[in-house]
Write an enzyme that holds these catalytic residues in place. Structure first.
Site, PDB file in Angstrom:
ATOM      1  N   ASP A   1      40.526  39.513  28.608  1.00  0.00           N
ATOM      2  CA  ASP A   1      41.083  39.624  29.950  1.00  0.00           C
ATOM      3  C   ASP A   1      42.534  40.077  29.837  1.00  0.00           C
ATOM      4  O   ASP A   1      43.359  39.395  29.218  1.00  0.00           O
ATOM      5  CB  ASP A   1      40.993  38.261  30.645  1.00  0.00           C
ATOM      6  CG  ASP A   1      41.375  38.322  32.123  1.00  0.00           C
ATOM      7  OD1 ASP A   1      42.083  39.265  32.520  1.00  0.00           O
ATOM      8  OD2 ASP A   1      40.963  37.411  32.867  1.00  0.00           O
ATOM      9  N   VAL A   2      42.865  41.211  30.434  1.00  0.00           N
ATOM     10  CA  VAL A   2      44.216  41.751  30.311  1.00  0.00           C
ATOM     11  C   VAL A   2      45.254  40.916  31.046  1.00  0.00           C
ATOM     12  O   VAL A   2      46.458  41.111  30.853  1.00  0.00           O
ATOM     13  CB  VAL A   2      44.293  43.211  30.806  1.00  0.00           C
ATOM     14  CG1 VAL A   2      43.525  44.137  29.880  1.00  0.00           C
ATOM     15  CG2 VAL A   2      43.813  43.321  32.238  1.00  0.00           C
TER      16      VAL A   2
ATOM     17  N   TYR B   1      46.613  45.127  46.873  1.00  0.00           N
ATOM     18  CA  TYR B   1      46.297  46.193  45.915  1.00  0.00           C
ATOM     19  C   TYR B   1      47.267  47.358  46.074  1.00  0.00           C
ATOM     20  O   TYR B   1      47.823  47.870  45.091  1.00  0.00           O
ATOM     21  CB  TYR B   1      44.859  46.652  46.140  1.00  0.00           C
ATOM     22  CG  TYR B   1      44.413  47.835  45.310  1.00  0.00           C
ATOM     23  CD1 TYR B   1      44.082  47.671  43.969  1.00  0.00           C
ATOM     24  CD2 TYR B   1      44.294  49.104  45.868  1.00  0.00           C
ATOM     25  CE1 TYR B   1      43.651  48.746  43.202  1.00  0.00           C
ATOM     26  CE2 TYR B   1      43.868  50.184  45.110  1.00  0.00           C
ATOM     27  CZ  TYR B   1      43.545  49.997  43.787  1.00  0.00           C
ATOM     28  OH  TYR B   1      43.118  51.075  43.018  1.00  0.00           O
TER      29      TYR B   1
END
Length: 266
Positions: free
Chosen positions: A62-63, A154
């Site tokens: 998971d980044v 976003y």
């Protein structure tokens, strides 16, 4: 055109599906070695099976985990001689009901995935990229320049990614590292197609069936001149070009692959 990617090494995050997977595949086809990073282990397995290349390595992680960037760097340097390009391709867009309905935890998660993961990867890989006079490609979005309530967190994170790209280009350009952004417009990937994904959200909001909702969004809302959403490969081709020596004098800019969105022309 010779992209001169044979023998080069590229790290791609978000490579388990969508634009990231398409980018990894095209890079391999051009002769590059690839470290594909994604938390979706099944997606990475599918990529490895589809490509069947000895030049592909994968890291299921998971980044948003602070240790992933370091682990990716250590693996890339252990498996390959160096790193020539970093593609920060990971991203997630969740359709929102509006600003007041988007909680702080959702904002933090969105920024962790869409902005801070790229910050961490750039910090980890810049020493290696400086040695090779390499390239950073940040996969942003037209949403970064097109604020909209449906994707409020976003869009804000991607705007930050565009600003980060410019700052990196200014600081590290004199030392030979290019930093560029690629902003796809409406692109039909797994994030759109999956149950509860963007297409389902469009259909619910418009009261149209899924395909009619997509057409309405592309033609009437985003006003895409070509009249259709992009495919993952459309964006991936732009990324591969930006990684190549064919783009050696392109830095500090944003290449938009949006099919002629009226709000983004010129």
């Amino acid at each position: 055109m010779n992209l001169d990617l044979d023998g080069r090494t590229v790290v791609v995050t978000g490579a388990g599906s969508g634009i990231g997977a398409a980018t990894a595949g095209l890079l391999l086809a051009e002769g590059a070695s690839v470290l594909a990073v994604d938390r979706d282990e099944a997606g990475l397995d599918a990529l490895a099976e589809a490509q069947g290349s000895p030049r592909l390595r994968t890291l299921a992680a998971d980044v948003t985990d602070a240790e992933t960037a370091t682990a990716a760097r250590d693996l890339a340097l252990a498996e390959f001689e160096g790193v020539d390009a970093l593609v920060n391709g990971v991203g997630v867009a969740v359709a929102r009901d509006g600003f007041l309905e988007t909680g702080l935890d959702e904002w933090r998660r969105g920024f962790d995935v869409n902005l801070f993961s790229a910050v961490a990867m750039c910090r980890a890989f810049l020493p290696a990229l400086l040695r090779r006079r390499g390239t950073i490609v940040n996969v942003a979005s037209t949403s970064g320049r097109y604020p909209e309530p449906m994707l409020v967190d976003y869009a804000a994170a991607k705007a930050g990614l565009l600003s980060l790209t410019g700052a990196l280009a200014q600081e590290f350009g004199p030392r030979g590292v290019r930093a560029v952004a690629m902003s796809p417009g409406p692109t039909r990937t797994e994030l759109w197609e999956r149950p509860g994904g963007f297409i389902d959200a469009l259909a619910e909001r418009t009261g149209l069936d899924r395909e009619a909702a997509v057409e309405h969004h592309v033609r009437e809302v985003r006003r895409v001149a070509l009249g259709r959403p992009a495919e993952a490969e459309d964006a991936a081709r732009a990324i591969v070009f930006l990684c190549s020596t064919a783009a050696k004098h392109i830095t500090g800019t944003n290449l938009a692959v949006h099919g002629g969105m009226a709000t983004h022309l010129m």
